[in-house]
Design a protein around this motif. Structure first.
Motif, mmCIF file in Angstrom:
data_model
loop_
_atom_site.group_PDB
_atom_site.id
_atom_site.type_symbol
_atom_site.label_atom_id
_atom_site.label_comp_id
_atom_site.label_asym_id
_atom_site.label_seq_id
_atom_site.Cartn_x
_atom_site.Cartn_y
_atom_site.Cartn_z
ATOM 1 N N GLN A 49 0.849 -1.189 0.000
ATOM 2 C CA GLN A 49 0.000 0.000 0.000
ATOM 3 C C GLN A 49 0.886 1.240 0.000
ATOM 4 O OE1 GLN A 49 -2.886 0.146 3.136
ATOM 5 N NE2 GLN A 49 -3.469 2.260 2.734
ATOM 6 N N LEU A 50 0.717 2.073 -1.026
ATOM 7 C CA LEU A 50 1.490 3.301 -1.166
ATOM 8 C C LEU A 50 0.765 4.456 -0.481
ATOM 9 C CD1 LEU A 50 2.470 2.985 -4.926
ATOM 10 C CD2 LEU A 50 3.783 2.268 -2.941
ATOM 11 N N PRO A 51 1.474 5.543 -0.206
ATOM 12 C CA PRO A 51 0.801 6.728 0.350
ATOM 13 C C PRO A 51 -0.276 7.252 -0.591
ATOM 14 C CG PRO A 51 3.174 6.892 0.664
ATOM 15 C CD PRO A 51 2.944 5.698 -0.215
ATOM 16 N N GLU A 52 -1.187 8.012 -0.036
ATOM 17 C CA GLU A 52 -2.365 8.486 -0.763
ATOM 18 C C GLU A 52 -1.980 9.369 -1.942
ATOM 19 O OE1 GLU A 52 -5.318 11.280 1.135
ATOM 20 O OE2 GLU A 52 -6.357 9.363 1.438
ATOM 21 N N GLU A 53 -2.656 9.139 -3.068
ATOM 22 C CA GLU A 53 -2.465 9.933 -4.286
ATOM 23 C C GLU A 53 -3.719 10.765 -4.535
ATOM 24 O OE1 GLU A 53 0.027 10.229 -6.408
ATOM 25 O OE2 GLU A 53 1.416 8.638 -5.793
ATOM 26 N N PRO A 54 -3.575 12.052 -4.915
ATOM 27 C CA PRO A 54 -4.760 12.896 -5.149
ATOM 28 C C PRO A 54 -5.321 12.711 -6.554
ATOM 29 C CG PRO A 54 -2.756 14.194 -5.406
ATOM 30 C CD PRO A 54 -2.316 12.812 -5.005
ATOM 31 N N ASP A 55 -6.613 13.006 -6.698
ATOM 32 C CA ASP A 55 -7.293 13.107 -8.001
ATOM 33 C C ASP A 55 -7.121 11.855 -8.845
ATOM 34 O OD1 ASP A 55 -8.065 15.697 -7.334
ATOM 35 O OD2 ASP A 55 -6.234 16.555 -8.152
ATOM 36 N N VAL A 56 -7.453 10.722 -8.279
ATOM 37 C CA VAL A 56 -7.429 9.477 -9.047
ATOM 38 C C VAL A 56 -8.838 8.892 -9.066
ATOM 39 C CG1 VAL A 56 -5.011 8.946 -8.617
ATOM 40 C CG2 VAL A 56 -6.743 8.176 -6.995
ATOM 41 N N VAL A 57 -9.102 8.052 -10.069
ATOM 42 C CA VAL A 57 -10.421 7.453 -10.267
ATOM 43 C C VAL A 57 -10.270 5.943 -10.197
ATOM 44 C CG1 VAL A 57 -12.374 7.200 -11.823
ATOM 45 C CG2 VAL A 57 -11.166 9.392 -11.681
ATOM 46 N N ALA A 58 -11.147 5.297 -9.433
ATOM 47 C CA ALA A 58 -11.152 3.841 -9.322
ATOM 48 C C ALA A 58 -12.112 3.271 -10.358
ATOM 49 C CB ALA A 58 -11.562 3.419 -7.912
ATOM 50 N N LEU A 59 -11.575 2.488 -11.299
ATOM 51 C CA LEU A 59 -12.371 1.918 -12.382
ATOM 52 C C LEU A 59 -12.245 0.401 -12.385
ATOM 53 C CD1 LEU A 59 -11.412 4.309 -15.334
ATOM 54 C CD2 LEU A 59 -13.487 4.387 -13.927
ATOM 55 N N PRO A 60 -13.280 -0.289 -12.882
ATOM 56 C CA PRO A 60 -13.154 -1.742 -13.063
ATOM 57 C C PRO A 60 -12.074 -2.061 -14.094
ATOM 58 C CG PRO A 60 -15.447 -1.049 -13.160
ATOM 59 C CD PRO A 60 -14.633 0.197 -13.196
ATOM 60 N N VAL A 61 -11.543 -3.255 -14.007
ATOM 61 C CA VAL A 61 -10.495 -3.667 -14.948
ATOM 62 C C VAL A 61 -11.015 -3.647 -16.377
ATOM 63 C CG1 VAL A 61 -8.904 -5.537 -15.544
ATOM 64 C CG2 VAL A 61 -9.443 -5.082 -13.157
ATOM 65 N N ALA A 62 -12.306 -3.952 -16.569
ATOM 66 C CA ALA A 62 -12.867 -4.003 -17.922
ATOM 67 C C ALA A 62 -12.881 -2.643 -18.596
ATOM 68 C CB ALA A 62 -14.289 -4.573 -17.863
ATOM 69 N N SER A 63 -12.682 -1.573 -17.844
ATOM 70 C CA SER A 63 -12.691 -0.234 -18.457
ATOM 71 C C SER A 63 -11.386 0.065 -19.189
ATOM 72 C CB SER A 63 -12.903 0.831 -17.374
ATOM 73 O OG SER A 63 -14.192 0.725 -16.803
ATOM 74 N N LEU A 64 -10.330 -0.684 -18.917
ATOM 75 C CA LEU A 64 -9.031 -0.386 -19.499
ATOM 76 C C LEU A 64 -8.827 -1.129 -20.814
ATOM 77 C CD1 LEU A 64 -8.385 0.816 -16.654
ATOM 78 C CD2 LEU A 64 -6.050 0.001 -17.020
ATOM 79 N N TYR A 65 -8.285 -0.392 -21.773
ATOM 80 C CA TYR A 65 -7.903 -0.949 -23.064
ATOM 81 C C TYR A 65 -6.399 -0.728 -23.225
ATOM 82 C CZ TYR A 65 -12.824 -1.344 -24.385
ATOM 83 O OH TYR A 65 -14.159 -1.686 -24.437
ATOM 84 N N GLU A 66 -5.679 -1.822 -23.463
ATOM 85 C CA GLU A 66 -4.225 -1.773 -23.666
ATOM 86 C C GLU A 66 -3.523 -1.109 -22.480
ATOM 87 O OE1 GLU A 66 -3.486 0.090 -27.393
ATOM 88 O OE2 GLU A 66 -4.615 -1.390 -28.532
ATOM 89 N N ASN A 67 -4.102 -1.258 -21.286
ATOM 90 C CA ASN A 67 -3.503 -0.839 -20.013
ATOM 91 C C ASN A 67 -3.424 0.669 -19.790
ATOM 92 O OD1 ASN A 67 -3.027 -3.427 -18.981
ATOM 93 N ND2 ASN A 67 -1.106 -3.602 -20.117
ATOM 94 N N ASP A 68 -3.582 1.483 -20.817
ATOM 95 C CA ASP A 68 -3.430 2.924 -20.607
ATOM 96 C C ASP A 68 -4.466 3.752 -21.372
ATOM 97 O OD1 ASP A 68 -2.551 2.496 -23.161
ATOM 98 O OD2 ASP A 68 -0.592 3.449 -22.900
#
Length: 424
Positions: free
Chosen positions: A345-364
């Motif tokens: 577990q890394l320290p908190e990062e600001p302004d990030v969005v939690a998405l399901p894995v199915a939302s990603l195409y080609e990892n980026d």
């Protein structure tokens, strides 16, 4: 119709075969003219309009907010301190108190060697020390006696000198014989010699005392060394931890180079993790800034990142992270060399969005829905995240990803820019 009517007399076929060919050509020409007339006078069809297909998709609303990224990594349990215990005594092994896998505490006796020879040497050193101590006491006693009798020796010297002076006056007056005068002179000389010897011995005594004290100290050092040799016959654990190997058995004779027991320090247990390239820079930054990086192991241990190290091998290079593993709960500690699964577990990062894995195409890449059409957005993959209900999510960040933006959670086989979709 007869052939004579179709052909002029000069062009009329003369043979039967020629007449048959002429008739076939005339029929083909007539059929062609008839087909052209049908196509020219027939109705023209209206073009059919094709309706664009819309693809059904599911979406999730993006809400950028602080999250603590996590990632899963495999690591190996190691100990930063490993002791291979040896002895500089050449002696038979008397008793082995431990076996491989045993846990020991600091100071526990692991192996005992036969101590007959070293105890004889210890007794000899004790006798030597007692002898030198006795000699020191004798010299100190002599010093005390000479200091006490110094005044008497000086007094006897004064009396002898006074007697000599009186007898010299009597001799000059011819009141005593020469022989008596010689006796008085001899007595005065002896008194002077005795005083000089007394003073010399008294002056030399500090040197004798210092020399004898040095002999005592040397004998004491030799005795301490003999005691140390006796103590070396009991090989003790320098720290607490598991016994990794036992290399001797009762009856073996030790050598100066072979280890007797191998032991790991439980206070230096750590898990070595090969860090994915995408997290290497962030781990270095967090460690340099003193920000804690925590890892969980099997739900029973909470590990803290302590250091990073570059390891370069033939054909590969990478960054290794070392997480300290507390030895407070010895029973649940994994064994040395075991491969474990860590959730870092890394320290908190600001302004990030939690998405399901199915939302990603080609990892980026993700696709947002704008006016029922897909819009690609390149994202930075920050890490992983596990929601309170246990659902696995991927944390991403992108300047174009605003609050409330609809992001598809469906893996389309032909996702592309501008594709028409229907939100279900």
């Amino acid at each position: 119709m007869k052939a004579s009517r179709l052909w002029p007399s000069r062009l009329r076929p003369t043979s039967p075969r020629a007449r048959r060919l002429a008739m076939a050509g005339a029929m083909l020409s007539g059929a062609a003219v008839f087909s052209v007339s049908i196509l020219a006078t027939g109705p023209s069809p209206e073009p059919e309009l094709r309706e664009e297909k819309s693809w059904p998709v599911s979406v999730i609303e993006a809400h950028p907010q602080p999250h603590s990224p996590t990632f899963t990594a495999y690591g190996q349990v190691e100990a930063a301190q490993l002791a291979r215990l040896r002895t500089d005594l050449v002696a038979p092994v008397k008793t082995v108190h431990v076996q491989e896998g045993d846990w020991v505490a600091a100071g526990d006796v692991l192996v005992e060697l036969a101590d007959d020879e070293v105890r004889l040497a210890l007794a000899e050193r004790q006798a030597e020390l007692a002898q030198h101590q006795a000699e020191l006491r004798s010299i100190e006693s002599e010093r005390d006696r000479l200091e006490r009798t110094l005044e008497q020796a000086m007094s006897m010297h004064r009396v002898a000198q006074q007697k000599l002076e009186r007898h010299q006056a009597l001799l000059e007056s011819r009141l005593i014989a020469q022989s008596l005068m010689e006796e008085v002179v001899a007595q005065a000389n002896q008194a002077a010699i005795d005083l000089e010897d007394h003073l010399r011995r008294l002056a030399d005594l500090p040197n004798r005392v210092a020399m004898q004290r040095a002999r005592v100290e040397r004998a004491q050092a030799l005795l301490d060394h003999a005691r140390l040799q006796v103590e070396k016959t009991r090989v003790r654990a320098p720290f607490g931890g598991p016994v990794l190997a036992v290399n001797v058995a009762p009856g073996d004779r030790t050598s100066l180079s072979a280890p007797l027991v191998e032991l790991a320090n439980a206070d230096t247990f750590e898990v070595r993790v090969q860090v994915p390239d995408s997290y290497a820079a962030r781990l270095q930054r967090h460690l340099a800034q003193g920000e804690p990086v925590i890892a969980g192991l099997e739900g029973a241990h909470r590990l803290t990142l302590t250091r990073l190290a570059r390891r370069i091998k033939t054909g590969q290079s990478g960054l290794d992270a070392f997480f300290h593993l507390s030895a407070r709960n010895v029973a649940s500690l994994p064994p040395i060399g075991r491969v474990v699964d860590l959730r870092v577990q890394l320290p908190e990062e600001p302004d990030v969005v939690a998405l399901p894995v199915a939302s990603l195409y080609e990892n980026d890449r993700i696709y947002a829905v704008v006016d029922s059409r897909l819009k690609p957005i390149e994202v930075e993959r920050v890490g992983e995240y596990q929601s309170p209900d246990g659902e696995y999510r991927v944390l991403v960040r992108a300047p174009e990803l605003g609050d409330g933006q609809a992001v598809i959670t469906t893996q389309l086989p032909k996702a592309m820019t501008g594709l028409l979709v229907k939100v279900s």
